[in-house]
Design an enzyme around this catalytic site. Structure first.
Site, short mmCIF file in Angstrom:
data_model
loop_
_atom_site.label_atom_id
_atom_site.label_comp_id
_atom_site.label_asym_id
_atom_site.label_seq_id
_atom_site.Cartn_x
_atom_site.Cartn_y
_atom_site.Cartn_z
N ILE A 266 0.83 -1.21 0.00
CA ILE A 266 0.00 0.00 0.00
C ILE A 266 0.87 1.26 0.00
O ILE A 266 0.95 1.97 1.00
CB ILE A 266 -0.96 0.01 1.20
CG1 ILE A 266 -0.20 -0.30 2.48
CG2 ILE A 266 -2.11 -0.94 1.02
CD1 ILE A 266 -0.87 0.23 3.71
N PRO A 267 1.51 1.55 -1.12
CA PRO A 267 2.35 2.75 -1.16
C PRO A 267 1.52 4.02 -0.94
O PRO A 267 0.41 4.14 -1.45
CB PRO A 267 2.97 2.71 -2.56
CG PRO A 267 2.09 1.82 -3.36
CD PRO A 267 1.47 0.86 -2.40
N HIS A 268 2.08 4.92 -0.15
CA HIS A 268 1.44 6.20 0.13
C HIS A 268 2.52 7.21 0.48
O HIS A 268 3.66 6.82 0.74
CB HIS A 268 0.41 6.07 1.26
CG HIS A 268 0.95 5.46 2.50
ND1 HIS A 268 1.24 4.11 2.62
CD2 HIS A 268 1.27 6.00 3.70
CE1 HIS A 268 1.71 3.86 3.84
NE2 HIS A 268 1.74 4.99 4.50
N GLY A 269 2.17 8.46 0.49
CA GLY A 269 3.14 9.52 0.72
C GLY A 269 3.54 9.65 2.18
O GLY A 269 2.94 9.06 3.08
#
Length: 145
Positions: A62-65
């Site tokens: 779950i890539p996120h900033g």
């Protein structure tokens, strides 16, 4: 969360990526194209990944900033990529990549719903068997509630 978090426009079934980096870029690009985030949010997704892996297990990442990236979030949103061939995520096999952008603390609610869904192996298997963006949206649609 009045705006739609997930739509068929941010879902890709049978996606392809040769690397974790390609997968993160693809997930981030969908968020940019839909108007959820500013373009430099994608850079912050890569930055987050260098701090800690966004691999969660059960073929999911779950890539996120980063926390600082919240300034680049226009509306909370999500992108979903489902891969036929696993992507190498630091030695782990990933078949589902969910890019997340949350306004304020909304990302925590989104993450919670995803974690509950993906904690059940049969849910993961079902998602991997879906053939269209519409089917994925129906399966993950509760994030819009």
């Amino acid at each position: 969360m009045s705006q739609t978090i997930l739509s068929t426009e941010t879902i890709k079934v049978k996606a392809e990526a040769r690397s974790k980096e390609e997968a993160i870029k693809a997930a981030g690009t969908l968020l940019v194209e839909k108007g959820y985030v500013e373009p430099n949010y994608v850079d912050k997704m890569f930055e987050r990944e260098t701090v800690t892996s966004t691999y969660l297990g059960n073929y999911l990442a779950i890539p996120h900033g980063t926390e600082e990236a919240k300034e680049q979030v226009i509306h909370s949103g999500m992108s979903v990529l489902v891969f036929d061939d696993p992507v190498d995520w630091d030695g782990q096999e990933v078949r589902v990549v969910i890019g997340i952008a949350g306004k304020g603390t909304e990302h925590l609610d989104i993450l919670s719903k995803i974690a509950i869904t993906f904690s059940e192996e049969e849910n993961v298997e079902r998602l991997l068997s879906l053939e269209s963006a519409q089917e994925v949206l129906a399966f993950l649609g509760e994030v819009n509630e």
